[in-house]
Design an enzyme around this catalytic site. Structure first.
Site, PDB file in Angstrom:
ATOM      1  N   ARG A   1      -1.604  39.285  31.117  1.00 49.34           N
ATOM      2  CA  ARG A   1      -0.970  38.779  32.333  1.00 49.34           C
ATOM      3  C   ARG A   1      -0.587  37.302  32.183  1.00 49.34           C
ATOM      4  O   ARG A   1       0.366  36.842  32.804  1.00 49.34           O
ATOM      5  CB  ARG A   1      -1.905  39.010  33.532  1.00 49.34           C
ATOM      6  CG  ARG A   1      -3.243  38.355  33.392  1.00 49.34           C
ATOM      7  CD  ARG A   1      -4.290  38.949  34.334  1.00 49.34           C
ATOM      8  NE  ARG A   1      -4.900  40.161  33.798  1.00 49.34           N
ATOM      9  CZ  ARG A   1      -5.830  40.864  34.427  1.00 49.34           C
ATOM     10  NH1 ARG A   1      -6.256  40.506  35.630  1.00 49.34           N
ATOM     11  NH2 ARG A   1      -6.336  41.952  33.869  1.00 49.34           N
TER      12      ARG A   1
ATOM     13  N   LYS B   1     -14.167  40.350  22.321  1.00 47.70           N
ATOM     14  CA  LYS B   1     -14.403  41.787  22.500  1.00 47.70           C
ATOM     15  C   LYS B   1     -15.534  42.239  21.579  1.00 47.70           C
ATOM     16  O   LYS B   1     -15.768  41.621  20.542  1.00 47.70           O
ATOM     17  CB  LYS B   1     -13.130  42.561  22.133  1.00 47.70           C
ATOM     18  CG  LYS B   1     -12.002  42.456  23.137  1.00 47.70           C
ATOM     19  CD  LYS B   1     -10.826  43.325  22.721  1.00 47.70           C
ATOM     20  CE  LYS B   1      -9.681  43.227  23.720  1.00 47.70           C
ATOM     21  NZ  LYS B   1     -10.023  43.793  25.043  1.00 47.70           N
TER      22      LYS B   1
HETATM   23  N1  BES Z   1      -5.296  44.580  25.656  1.00 46.87           N
HETATM   24  C1  BES Z   1      -6.364  44.680  26.591  1.00 46.87           C
HETATM   25  C2  BES Z   1      -6.326  45.968  27.381  1.00 46.87           C
HETATM   26  C3  BES Z   1      -6.815  47.204  26.683  1.00 46.87           C
HETATM   27  C4  BES Z   1      -8.154  47.360  26.397  1.00 46.87           C
HETATM   28  C5  BES Z   1      -5.937  48.209  26.382  1.00 46.87           C
HETATM   29  C6  BES Z   1      -8.594  48.517  25.786  1.00 46.87           C
HETATM   30  C7  BES Z   1      -6.383  49.366  25.796  1.00 46.87           C
HETATM   31  C8  BES Z   1      -7.701  49.523  25.489  1.00 46.87           C
HETATM   32  C9  BES Z   1      -6.300  43.529  27.588  1.00 46.87           C
HETATM   33  O1  BES Z   1      -5.822  42.342  27.088  1.00 46.87           O
HETATM   34  C10 BES Z   1      -7.685  43.299  28.035  1.00 46.87           C
HETATM   35  O2  BES Z   1      -8.482  42.921  27.243  1.00 46.87           O
HETATM   36  N2  BES Z   1      -7.953  43.544  29.308  1.00 46.87           N
HETATM   37  C11 BES Z   1      -9.240  43.387  29.842  1.00 46.87           C
HETATM   38  C12 BES Z   1      -9.110  42.773  31.195  1.00 46.87           C
HETATM   39  C13 BES Z   1     -10.413  42.331  31.797  1.00 46.87           C
HETATM   40  C14 BES Z   1     -10.980  41.175  31.018  1.00 46.87           C
HETATM   41  C15 BES Z   1     -10.161  41.940  33.228  1.00 46.87           C
HETATM   42  C16 BES Z   1      -9.893  44.766  29.928  1.00 46.87           C
HETATM   43  O3  BES Z   1      -9.205  45.738  30.235  1.00 46.87           O
HETATM   44  O4  BES Z   1     -11.077  44.869  29.617  1.00 46.87           O
HETATM   45 MN    MN Z   2      -7.379  41.183  26.188  1.00 47.43          MN
END
Ligand code: BES
Ligand code: MN
Ligand code: ZN
Length: 501
Positions: A354, A280
């Site tokens: 997931r 990230k």
């Molecule tokens: N924990 C995150 C989701 C999230 C991101 C919650 C920002 C709240 C704020 C999750 O594990 C994630 O990173 N999801 C990705 C999925 C994507 C790679 C398909 C996302 O939402 O960017």
């Molecule tokens: Mn994630």
């Protein structure tokens, strides 16, 4: 804050009450609530209104010192907006004013005489619960790790809620439930707010064990070896990059009939989500300590229903680990085999929620559940879709699941913790197609929260299931950064209704 119910009737009149402060409602057009009238025998409140010092607008307030005709040291006038139609938002904004005044008041004890059964479309139970939860919310501090705690010597410590004598028994019961709920929310918030170097998978497991001990719940914690034996290849792949051992936590509250099928709650417990090799961006990454808020909501809900001694069988399951980059971490392109036997091409290691949930959702088949609800900070896309007000609710679209969806929506509404339903239709499944495995773990940007739900859906076909995406509702960013305790109210409400309690 020490809450209690105080019954009043004609013999035990409000005007005779001895108190450091009585809070009463007034309305926009200069009208007084019943309690305000009872304290106005000498016209002190009417005069205050005439002076123009208070408008009656929702959230407005005026503190009167020992007004003539009362035996209380102070009377706090609280604006409730329009008469006859006190909206729930106006009631809550009056409560927020109460918190502001009470935390610095020169009295340690107060009485609360708002029109508790006069809120439009709501009942006395709602008003009591909302009062307790809102005030506890306002008083909550996350200062365990600050060397200087906020001074908490000043302010009201004991609050009596005035209700009609006939309603006192009901009110006491509702108050006890409200306190249990607030305790559950506090636990959920505290776990969410703890830093990721303290709140590790091991810490979540020991919290579950403590909870089990205190409330006589069943508890099991599975370690890596057991997870390997169960062939949880998808969950385990997420833990690869981390030095913290994964934990798979099972909590059991068996308050119902021995043979009645349990409700199963599954909470995402990523104690820190860096994204892994699909790292990230740095800005705001600290907030990924909140990626265990699904797990925290399961623990908080167990805290609440255990204290209530809910007559229902409920099982909580928490897959907990960290998502870290390292030489051992999963790579984009890796293919893993889930416990269900289905293979997954990991195209993005940041879609890890997931990957841990799918194995937990397969594991819970053994309980022959009445219903499974998973709770997860699953997608940023859910925040884009619904903002920070509503949790995303996802289920299939048959009769059973429509009913379940409505049950969850109503449960949330009643407890001021709302959700909004999203589609889980077959057509979206196409986005998860992989050329090399049974499915990919991402479906591209369009409808990102829906394709995430569709991924989970593939692992839940043996039971009735709902998914709550709490990415937008589990915590607040900015100056008021902190966990919200959501969706503990929605879940607790859902379980209470199932138990008829
Ligand atoms: N924990 C995150 C989701 C999230 C991101 C919650 C920002 C709240 C704020 C999750 O594990 C994630 O990173 N999801 C990705 C999925 C994507 C790679 C398909 C996302 O939402 O960017
Ligand atoms: Mn994630
Ligand atoms: Zn995550």
């Amino acid at each position: 804050m020490d809450f209690s119910i105080k019954a009043f009737d004609t013999k035990n009149a409000i005007s005779q009450a001895k108190s450091g402060c009585i809070a009463v409602g007034i309305f926009e057009n200069g009208k007084l609530s019943a309690a305000a009238k009872a304290l106005d025998s000498k016209g002190a409140i009417t005069n205050a209104l005439k002076s123009g010092d208070i408008s009656g607008k929702a959230g407005s307030a005026l503190l009167l010192q020992a007004p003539a005709g009362t035996t209380a040291d102070r009377v706090l006038l609280l604006g409730l907006g329009a008469e006859d139609a006190v909206s729930d938002r106006n009631f809550i904004s009056a409560l927020q004013t109460v918190i502001r005044v009470f935390t610095s008041l020169g009295a340690a004890e107060a009485l609360f005489a708002l029109p508790m059964d006069g809120v439009r479309g709501r009942d006395l139970a709602w008003a009591i619960r909302t009062t307790v939860v809102t005030i506890r919310e306002g008083l909550y501090r996350s200062d365990e790790l600050k060397s200087k705690k906020e001074n908490s010597k000043a302010g009201v410590k004991k609050l009596g809620l005035l209700v009609d004598a006939e309603q006192a028994a009901l009110a006491k019961n509702v108050l006890a439930q409200g306190l249990a709920l607030a305790n559950g929310m506090d636990l959920s918030k505290t776990l969410g707010n703890l830093p990721p170097n303290i709140c590790t998978p091991t810490y979540l497991a020991s919290t579950a064990r403590k909870l089990a001990k205190e409330f006589k719940l069943g508890v099991e914690v599975l370690d890596r070896k057991q997870l390997e034996a169960l062939k949880m290849g998808s969950f385990l792949s997420v833990t690869n990059g981390s030095e913290q051992p994964p934990k798979f936590i099972v909590l059991k509250h068996m308050g119902g009939k021995v043979k009645s099928a349990p409700v199963v709650l599954v909470g995402k417990g990523i104690t820190f989500d860096t994204g892994g090799i699909s790292l990230k961006p740095g800005a705001g990454m600290d907030e990924m300590k909140y990626d265990m808020c699904g797990a925290a909501s399961v623990l908080g809900t167990f805290r609440a229903i255990a204290e209530m001694q809910l007559k229902l069988n409920v099982i909580g399951v928490i897959p907990a680990c960290e998502n870290m980059p390292s030489g051992k971490a999963s790579r984009p392109g890796d293919i893993v085999t889930s416990m269900s036997g289905q293979t997954i091409e990991i195209l993005n290691t940041d879609a890890e929620g997931r990957l841990i949930l799918c194995d937990a959702l397969t594991y819970v088949e053994r309980y022959k559940p009445a219903v499974v609800v998973d709770i997860a900070t699953l997608t940023g896309a859910c925040v884009t879709a619904l903002g920070h007000h509503n949790t995303g609710l996802f289920t299939r679209h048959d009769e059973t699941h429509d009913e379940l969806a409505n049950e969850l929506l109503a449960a949330g509404k009643d407890f001021n913790d709302t959700a909004w339903r999203m589609p889980v239709e077959e057509i979206y499944q196409e986005q998860l197609k992989s050329n090399f495995a049974d499915m990919a773990n991402i479906g591209g940007p369009p409808g990102g929260s829906i394709t995430a739900a569709c991924f989970l859906e593939r692992y839940t076909r043996k039971y009735t299931w709902a998914h709550l995406d709490i990415a937008g509702t589990a915590w607040k960013s900015g100056a008021a950064k902190g966990a919200t305790g959501r969706p503990v109210p929605l879940l607790t409400s859902f379980l209470m209704k199932r138990a008829n309690q």
